[in-house]
Scaffold this motif. Structure first.
Motif, PDB file in Angstrom:
ATOM      1  N   GLY A 173     -10.500  -4.020  -0.001  1.00  0.00           N
ATOM      2  CA  GLY A 173     -10.007  -5.352  -0.124  1.00  0.00           C
ATOM      3  C   GLY A 173     -10.889  -6.432   0.705  1.00  0.00           C
ATOM      4  N   HIS A 174     -11.298  -6.126   2.025  1.00  0.00           N
ATOM      5  CA  HIS A 174     -12.221  -7.175   2.531  1.00  0.00           C
ATOM      6  C   HIS A 174     -13.391  -7.035   1.819  1.00  0.00           C
ATOM      7  N   THR A 175     -13.803  -5.983   1.448  1.00  0.00           N
ATOM      8  CA  THR A 175     -15.064  -6.047   0.695  1.00  0.00           C
ATOM      9  C   THR A 175     -14.797  -4.961  -0.673  1.00  0.00           C
ATOM     10  N   ARG A 176     -15.756  -4.733  -1.680  1.00  0.00           N
ATOM     11  CA  ARG A 176     -15.235  -4.053  -2.755  1.00  0.00           C
ATOM     12  C   ARG A 176     -15.392  -2.544  -2.371  1.00  0.00           C
ATOM     13  N   GLY A 177     -16.124  -2.044  -1.317  1.00  0.00           N
ATOM     14  CA  GLY A 177     -16.377  -0.624  -1.024  1.00  0.00           C
ATOM     15  C   GLY A 177     -15.605  -0.497   0.481  1.00  0.00           C
ATOM     16  N   HIS A 178     -15.009  -1.187   1.150  1.00  0.00           N
ATOM     17  CA  HIS A 178     -14.464  -1.023   2.490  1.00  0.00           C
ATOM     18  C   HIS A 178     -13.693   0.195   2.714  1.00  0.00           C
ATOM     19  N   THR A 179     -14.046   0.883   3.714  1.00  0.00           N
ATOM     20  CA  THR A 179     -13.371   2.091   4.117  1.00  0.00           C
ATOM     21  C   THR A 179     -13.229   2.059   5.615  1.00  0.00           C
ATOM     22  N   GLY A 194     -12.136  -0.817  10.507  1.00  0.00           N
ATOM     23  CA  GLY A 194     -12.906  -1.770  10.101  1.00  0.00           C
ATOM     24  C   GLY A 194     -12.511  -3.321  10.169  1.00  0.00           C
ATOM     25  N   ASP A 195     -12.876  -3.683   9.122  1.00  0.00           N
ATOM     26  CA  ASP A 195     -12.253  -5.241   9.105  1.00  0.00           C
ATOM     27  C   ASP A 195     -11.109  -5.465   8.131  1.00  0.00           C
ATOM     28  N   ALA A 196     -10.345  -4.313   7.964  1.00  0.00           N
ATOM     29  CA  ALA A 196      -8.859  -4.373   7.023  1.00  0.00           C
ATOM     30  C   ALA A 196      -7.964  -5.131   7.921  1.00  0.00           C
ATOM     31  N   TYR A 197      -8.284  -5.374   9.165  1.00  0.00           N
ATOM     32  CA  TYR A 197      -7.482  -6.548   9.815  1.00  0.00           C
ATOM     33  C   TYR A 197      -8.324  -6.908  10.919  1.00  0.00           C
ATOM     34  N   PHE A 198      -8.111  -8.241  11.635  1.00  0.00           N
ATOM     35  CA  PHE A 198      -9.089  -8.598  12.543  1.00  0.00           C
ATOM     36  C   PHE A 198      -8.094  -8.705  14.150  1.00  0.00           C
ATOM     37  N   TYR A 199      -6.922  -9.069  13.905  1.00  0.00           N
ATOM     38  CA  TYR A 199      -6.241  -9.037  15.367  1.00  0.00           C
ATOM     39  C   TYR A 199      -4.946  -8.295  15.204  1.00  0.00           C
ATOM     40  N   ARG A 200      -5.045  -7.540  16.689  1.00  0.00           N
ATOM     41  CA  ARG A 200      -3.881  -6.543  16.924  1.00  0.00           C
ATOM     42  C   ARG A 200      -2.406  -6.894  16.210  1.00  0.00           C
ATOM     43  N   GLY A 201      -2.104  -8.053  16.543  1.00  0.00           N
ATOM     44  CA  GLY A 201      -0.934  -8.620  16.202  1.00  0.00           C
ATOM     45  C   GLY A 201      -0.645  -8.233  14.592  1.00  0.00           C
ATOM     46  N   GLU A 202      -1.583  -8.156  13.811  1.00  0.00           N
ATOM     47  CA  GLU A 202      -1.085  -7.781  12.325  1.00  0.00           C
ATOM     48  C   GLU A 202      -0.784  -6.488  12.111  1.00  0.00           C
ATOM     49  N   VAL A 203      -0.881  -5.596  12.959  1.00  0.00           N
ATOM     50  CA  VAL A 203      -0.476  -4.094  12.804  1.00  0.00           C
ATOM     51  C   VAL A 203       0.941  -3.974  13.642  1.00  0.00           C
ATOM     52  N   GLU A 204       1.372  -4.829  14.284  1.00  0.00           N
ATOM     53  CA  GLU A 204       2.405  -4.617  15.231  1.00  0.00           C
ATOM     54  C   GLU A 204       3.672  -5.071  14.378  1.00  0.00           C
ATOM     55  N   THR A 205       4.839  -4.546  15.120  1.00  0.00           N
ATOM     56  CA  THR A 205       6.216  -4.854  14.314  1.00  0.00           C
ATOM     57  C   THR A 205       6.938  -5.628  15.514  1.00  0.00           C
ATOM     58  N   PRO A 206       7.252  -6.860  15.331  1.00  0.00           N
ATOM     59  CA  PRO A 206       7.108  -7.710  14.139  1.00  0.00           C
ATOM     60  C   PRO A 206       5.465  -8.181  14.061  1.00  0.00           C
ATOM     61  N   PRO A 207       4.852  -8.348  12.856  1.00  0.00           N
ATOM     62  CA  PRO A 207       3.463  -9.061  12.868  1.00  0.00           C
ATOM     63  C   PRO A 207       3.355 -10.353  13.528  1.00  0.00           C
ATOM     64  N   SER A 208       2.068 -10.604  13.994  1.00  0.00           N
ATOM     65  CA  SER A 208       1.671 -11.902  14.541  1.00  0.00           C
ATOM     66  C   SER A 208       0.152 -11.976  14.127  1.00  0.00           C
ATOM     67  N   GLU A 221     -12.394 -12.050   2.484  1.00  0.00           N
ATOM     68  CA  GLU A 221     -11.681 -11.061   1.502  1.00  0.00           C
ATOM     69  C   GLU A 221     -12.394 -11.086   0.198  1.00  0.00           C
ATOM     70  N   THR A 222     -12.373  -9.832  -0.429  1.00  0.00           N
ATOM     71  CA  THR A 222     -12.955  -9.812  -1.712  1.00  0.00           C
ATOM     72  C   THR A 222     -11.558  -9.640  -2.711  1.00  0.00           C
ATOM     73  N   ILE A 223     -10.587  -8.595  -2.272  1.00  0.00           N
ATOM     74  CA  ILE A 223      -9.557  -8.363  -3.096  1.00  0.00           C
ATOM     75  C   ILE A 223      -8.103  -8.740  -2.353  1.00  0.00           C
ATOM     76  N   ARG A 224      -7.710  -9.578  -2.514  1.00  0.00           N
ATOM     77  CA  ARG A 224      -6.546 -10.137  -1.684  1.00  0.00           C
ATOM     78  C   ARG A 224      -5.426  -9.256  -1.637  1.00  0.00           C
ATOM     79  N   GLU A 225      -4.978  -8.824  -2.658  1.00  0.00           N
ATOM     80  CA  GLU A 225      -3.702  -7.990  -2.832  1.00  0.00           C
ATOM     81  C   GLU A 225      -3.740  -6.602  -2.255  1.00  0.00           C
ATOM     82  N   GLN A 226      -5.169  -5.906  -2.504  1.00  0.00           N
ATOM     83  CA  GLN A 226      -5.526  -4.567  -1.839  1.00  0.00           C
ATOM     84  C   GLN A 226      -5.499  -4.758  -0.415  1.00  0.00           C
ATOM     85  N   ARG A 227      -6.087  -5.877   0.204  1.00  0.00           N
ATOM     86  CA  ARG A 227      -6.346  -6.095   1.668  1.00  0.00           C
ATOM     87  C   ARG A 227      -4.986  -6.151   2.368  1.00  0.00           C
ATOM     88  N   LEU A 228      -3.992  -7.012   1.736  1.00  0.00           N
ATOM     89  CA  LEU A 228      -2.722  -7.203   2.364  1.00  0.00           C
ATOM     90  C   LEU A 228      -1.834  -5.825   2.285  1.00  0.00           C
TER      91      LEU A 228
END
Length: 258
Positions: A173-179, A194-208, A221-228
């Motif tokens: 998502g961030h790139t074509r071959g991001h892992t 990696g760069d699947a997300y940049f800020y810790r709040g993105e993977v918290e509940t609730p997200p921020s 991002e390269t492929i938005r739907e997959q990144r999200l």
């Protein structure tokens, strides 16, 4: 396995209080040392203009301190560059692959689609993010995004020549071959996202999130739907508490784990 958490590249982008880091891992295995990402290397410190384009220098504002390079931190622990046998890259962006040339004898592992994106870029954005000079003299071993299930993620695989508890977890998502790279440390499973997300709040509940990093994620991002979709799955994984999830750039995550 013993895992060291390193900052291999402080950056101070505008509107991001406290800046960001290049969170890399140094893994001690019975088969030699393994790096996960390399941050910026000595070549960027000596001649940043050769590999970091003007826009990135302006937006990222990298500090470029030789003491933060992976090779410097490896040597301070009593090792040499030759002791690093393998390097696993989440992707080939310049702030993740800058230190590759400091470890000329290491085998560098990436997904095949990531190396394809770097060597045959589609458009100016991919050309800018993958400076050719960073790959000169580097020995790559590519891998397909295929394998087994792991904590709700598919196509996860181990790597021949490395312990079975080191895994590539495709997070396209961030790139074509991001892992992502998963490691079973002495304290349990870690997932370097990696760069699947940049800020810790993105993977918290609730997200921020914070505006500058949300904008950065969207612009790079390269492929938005997959990144999200991956961010959502990482949030679910973190909530279950089975795996320590962290990204490449959040300084608070690094400080907590280092």
């Amino acid at each position: 396995m013993k895992v060291h958490h390193l900052n291999c590249g402080t950056m101070r982008p505008p509107l991001v209080a406290g800046g960001i880091v290049a969170h890399c891992l140094l893994i001690e295995t019975d088969r030699g040392l393994v790096l996960v990402d390399t941050g910026f290397g000595t070549h960027e410190v000596v001649d940043p203009k050769a590999t970091i384009d003007p826009l990135s220098r302006t937006l990222l504002k990298p500090v470029l301190d030789v003491n933060e390079t992976a090779i410097s931190q490896v040597e301070r622990r009593g090792h040499t560059a030759d002791d690093v046998r393998h390097i696993l890259l989440t992707h080939l962006d310049m702030d993740h692959a800058g230190g590759l040339r400091d470890f000329p004898k290491a085998t560098v592992h990436v997904l095949n689609t990531e190396l394809e994106a770097a060597t045959n870029p589609k458009g100016p954005k991919e050309r800018a993010r993958y400076p050719k000079a960073q790959r000169e003299g580097v020995t790559f071993e590519t891998h397909k995004a295929e394998g087994e299930s792991w904590h709700g993620f598919e196509a996860v695989r181990n790597i021949a020549g490395l312990p079975d508890d080191v895994l590539m977890v495709p997070l396209i998502g961030h790139t074509r071959g991001h892992t992502g790279i998963a490691v079973k440390s002495d304290n349990g499973w870690l997932l370097h996202a990696g760069d699947a997300y940049f800020y810790r709040g993105e993977v918290e509940t609730p997200p921020s999130n914070i505006f500058a990093l949300k904008l950065t994620a969207k612009q790079t991002e390269t492929i938005r739907e997959q990144r999200l979709s991956n961010v959502e799955r990482l949030r679910e994984l973190k909530a279950r508490g089975e795996v320590e999830v962290f990204s490449a750039h959040d300084p608070v995550e690094l400080a907590r784990l280092a």
